[in-house]
Scaffold this active site. Sequence first.
Site, PDB file in Angstrom:
ATOM      1  CG  ASP A 135       0.555  -2.121   6.199  1.00 17.75           C
ATOM      2  OD1 ASP A 135      -0.355  -2.114   7.050  1.00 17.75           O
ATOM      3  OD2 ASP A 135       0.460  -1.576   5.092  1.00 17.75           O
ATOM      4  CB  CYS A 195      -3.605   3.169  -1.724  1.00 17.46           C
ATOM      5  SG  CYS A 195      -4.722   4.520  -1.432  1.00 17.46           S
ATOM      6  CG  HIS A 200      -1.925   0.981   1.374  1.00 15.64           C
ATOM      7  ND1 HIS A 200      -1.677   2.294   1.715  1.00 15.64           N
ATOM      8  CD2 HIS A 200      -3.259   0.897   1.181  1.00 15.64           C
ATOM      9  CE1 HIS A 200      -2.815   2.967   1.743  1.00 15.64           C
ATOM     10  NE2 HIS A 200      -3.793   2.142   1.414  1.00 15.64           N
ATOM     11  CE  LYS A 227      -7.281   0.294   6.232  1.00 18.15           C
ATOM     12  NZ  LYS A 227      -8.063   0.601   5.030  1.00 18.15           N
ATOM     13  CD  GLN A 261      -6.944  -4.256   4.370  1.00 22.17           C
ATOM     14  OE1 GLN A 261      -7.866  -4.981   4.741  1.00 22.17           O
ATOM     15  NE2 GLN A 261      -7.137  -3.011   3.963  1.00 22.17           N
TER      16      GLN A 261
END
Length: 421
Positions: free
Chosen positions: A212, A378, A135, A238, A215
């Site tokens: 990261d 993104c 991303h 999220k 998600q």
Amino acid sequence: MTAGAVAAAPVTSPLDVERIREDFPILRETVNGRPIVYLDNAASTQKPRQVIDAIVRHYERDNANVHRGIHELSNRATDAYDAARQRVAALLGITDTAELVWTRGATEALNLVAYAWGMNRLRPGDEILLSVLEHHSNLVPWQLVAQRTGARLRFLEIDDQGRLELSMLDDLLTERTKIVSLTHVSNALGTVNPIREIAAKAKAAGALMVVDGAQSAPHLPVDVPSLGADFYAFSGHKMCGPTGIGGLWGRRDVLEAMAPFHGGGDMIEWVELESSTYAPIPAKFEAGTPNVAGAVGLAAAADYLGGLGRDAILAHERALVAYAVQRLREIPDLQLLGPRDLSERSGVVSFTLADIHPHDLATILDNEGVAIRAGHHCTQPLMKCLGVGSTARASFYLYNTSAEVDALVDALHRARGLFGY
Ligand code: PLP
């Protein structure tokens, strides 16, 4: 079907989705006269009543600045704020709550590492290893750091299913590699990366490992410290929490050795005109009045997810994605992207349909009440690698149903018809 209602489910789920949907007021909304089918969860999830109520209750009963007042409301706000950190830490398996730094979200968490660690320590010739899946939030901060420090960016590539080419690791990881920063789960393709395995190799090469988790925190039962990384970034919005709050988990010794990111109130121990000493972690990285209501809301979201069960959420999403993939394969000219083995992907299904522009698809679907995402997500370099300008993306969460998958598939059939296929 009434708004918010669920049809007989051809997927077997451990979750009582019909009951869960009652917790989400927005799912009773209609869009263009149809019950909303919200399949844009990778961008942001909806909020249960429990989270909304916690935020309202905070402002109605406990609101004041924290760690400063010597009055009842400030004490209540401080207690709620401190307890929120423990509740979110518990969901993610973090036992040392000082290792959890509040940020505005994953983007700010990744920037914190890039600036407070990277900008101060990287030297010309050092290397930062990323992947083409990243991303922009896990790419642009490192570009900025590389431009200023003279460090070089290197990239893991992907195979035709969007899986990392792990065979490249042995060549790419050298004594020059100072940071490896990778997404746990791709927001564009749903690929779940074998982070534990990669972290072990990065650490063996003497590099700092950054994950990261934007998600993965919402969808996988992640026990953050056991990933073997040094940092893990995530976003509250999220995972059923509010916007404007998220976090960075960092290993205590690494956080303690780092310089602050922002300066201001609350992050100091003592201030003189020319210099200051800093508060212990995590306060050292939390300058200024924090997002107290956001932390309280995210803690309510953590309790909510924990109450449903992280394994049950994952099993529900896996069943839904399997059903979605099976149904989407029925549509002629639809090309699915991402790993074919469903155990290697999370609740994201990215696709293209003939030569219909994904934006046109998303607009037609929106007319039918079906919210999907279209665009580069993104991840512009990834789109370039895949040879597409953009994709359509349906992303699922704990409140989605097989009936909603059917609504998506029906709407796609109609979109195909409109374009004369
Ligand atoms: N990383 C990934 C993989 C994401 O999907 C996102 C958001 O879509 C981010 C980082 C950035 O998250 P935020 O915008 O909440 O900071």
